[in-house]
Write a protein that holds these residues in place. Structure first.
Motif, PDB file in Angstrom:
ATOM      1  N   HIS A   1      -6.318 -11.574   8.950  1.00 57.88           N
ATOM      2  CA  HIS A   1      -5.443 -11.853  10.390  1.00 57.88           C
ATOM      3  C   HIS A   1      -6.294 -11.724  11.736  1.00 57.88           C
ATOM      4  CE1 HIS A   1      -1.820 -11.584   8.233  1.00 57.88           C
ATOM      5  NE2 HIS A   1      -1.605 -10.209   8.159  1.00 57.88           N
TER       6      HIS A   1
ATOM      7  N   HIS B   1      -7.347  -8.483   3.702  1.00 59.26           N
ATOM      8  CA  HIS B   1      -5.819  -8.905   4.350  1.00 59.26           C
ATOM      9  C   HIS B   1      -5.726  -8.679   5.803  1.00 59.26           C
ATOM     10  CE1 HIS B   1      -1.524  -9.488   3.927  1.00 59.26           C
ATOM     11  NE2 HIS B   1      -1.637  -9.111   5.437  1.00 59.26           N
ATOM     12  N   GLU B   2      -6.496  -7.571   6.311  1.00 58.15           N
ATOM     13  CA  GLU B   2      -6.116  -7.494   7.776  1.00 58.15           C
ATOM     14  C   GLU B   2      -7.396  -8.076   8.739  1.00 58.15           C
ATOM     15  OE1 GLU B   2      -3.407  -6.259   9.012  1.00 58.15           O
ATOM     16  OE2 GLU B   2      -2.832  -5.269   7.166  1.00 58.15           O
TER      17      GLU B   2
ATOM     18  N   GLU C   1       1.012 -14.444   6.706  1.00 60.63           N
ATOM     19  CA  GLU C   1       0.792 -13.659   5.673  1.00 60.63           C
ATOM     20  C   GLU C   1       0.414 -14.255   4.469  1.00 60.63           C
ATOM     21  OE1 GLU C   1       0.601 -10.585   6.087  1.00 60.63           O
ATOM     22  OE2 GLU C   1       1.812 -10.457   8.180  1.00 60.63           O
TER      23      GLU C   1
ATOM     24  N   TYR D   1       4.185 -11.317  -1.303  1.00 62.78           N
ATOM     25  CA  TYR D   1       4.320 -10.728   0.101  1.00 62.78           C
ATOM     26  C   TYR D   1       3.880 -12.245   1.060  1.00 62.78           C
ATOM     27  CZ  TYR D   1       3.700  -8.251   4.578  1.00 62.78           C
ATOM     28  OH  TYR D   1       3.859  -7.743   5.878  1.00 62.78           O
TER      29      TYR D   1
HETATM   30 ZN   LIG Z   1      -0.478  -9.126   7.046  1.00 58.98          ZN
END
Ligand SMILES: [Zn+2]
Length: 281
Positions: free
Chosen positions: A186, A182-183, A243, A236
């Motif tokens: 980003h 996830h990170e 996201e 989310y």
């Molecule tokens: Zn995030």
């Protein structure tokens, strides 16, 4: 005369910055990637990182090089009393670098990322992180992780991780979540400016197709979540398109078959972007 000297100095710095430094970095990376990957690391990763275990062997070989360079270039810092271990670094690096490897390295397509160039520090907290985005904010956000890039202040971007979550998710794919993937998604999204949910693609046509498909999928997720339906993609992702890209990447690696069957266009976009096809792993 002064102008000529000034010009000479500028040309010198341009040559150093654009040619000499990248060549030196490239040479150093080549040397590091030629080091043999320790057998005990292979054993550790096989036992502790689900996605590493299921990776085809030719991709594992590629991943090993990426991990070694990643470990040489990124700095891990323990927070709130946590002591950084080699195992922690391996668990983070092995999953982060999954976003960099590719089935058929294609020199025509631009590399997705040059080893997350604006990321320097990885902060590991024992558990979830109480964090204020703005100093004047009254309430704390409780985070599993957070990513920021450092292109405004040098190559000192950072990622924060809750170690309890990283560890739980590394070997438990049934949760369908992965804060490391996830990170680092980003990071890819932030690499060429503010994150938007659309990373840099090789041409305008590809960008427009990505945006159309991701917009439709994002709207469908928002609609399904608002109706209380079960979704393959983490709810989310309804927060915003940024996201959504991150949770879609988690689903791409952890729920590949379901994503390919129920969201074939989204799977295809991610497969083209990552140059990977995890459905056959
Ligand atoms: Zn995030």
């Amino acid at each position: 005369m002064f102008n000529f000297l000034f010009l000479l100095v500028i040309v010198f710095f341009i040559i150093v910055y654009y040619f000499v430094l990248p060549a030196k970095i490239g040479q150093k990376r080549k040397e590091i990637s030629n080091n043999s990957f320790p057998k005990e690391w292979v054993l550790f990763l096989t036992e502790n990182v689900y996605l590493y275990k299921k990776l085809p062997s030719q991709l594992k070989k590629q991943l090993h090089s990426y991990i070694q360079i990643f470990l040489a270039e990124k700095e891990f810092i323990g927070k709130d009393g946590i002591k950084i271990t080699e195992e922690m670094k391996l668990i983070v690096a092995s999953q982060a670098c999954l976003l960099l490897i590719e089935n058929n390295p294609n020199p025509v397509e631009p590399k997705r990322s040059n080893y997350f160039p604006y990321l320097k520090y990885i902060y590991i907290y024992p558990d979830r992180i109480a964090h204020k985005n703005k100093p004047y904010q009254e309430e704390y956000n409780i985070l599993l992780g957070q990513s920021s890039v450092g292109y405004k202040s040098g190559k000192d971007g950072s990622i924060l991780f809750s170690w309890a979550d990283v560890l739980r998710e590394a070997n438990n794919p049934q949760y369908g979540d992965n804060v490391v993937l996830h990170e680092f998604t980003h990071q890819l999204d932030q690499e060429f400016g503010n994150a938007t949910g659309t990373p840099r693609l090789s041409n305008l046509e590809k960008t427009l197709v990505w945006q159309k498909i991701f917009r439709t999928e994002y709207d469908n997720l928002c609609d399904a979540v608002s109706k209380g339906k079960e979704t393959i993609i983490d709810s989310y992702g309804t927060q915003n398109p940024i996201e959504f890209f991150a949770v879609a990447t988690e689903a791409f690696f952890l729920k590949s078959r379901l994503l390919a069957v129920y969201h074939p266009l989204l799977y295809e976009q991610l497969s083209q972007y990552y140059h990977l096809d995890p459905v056959i792993w």
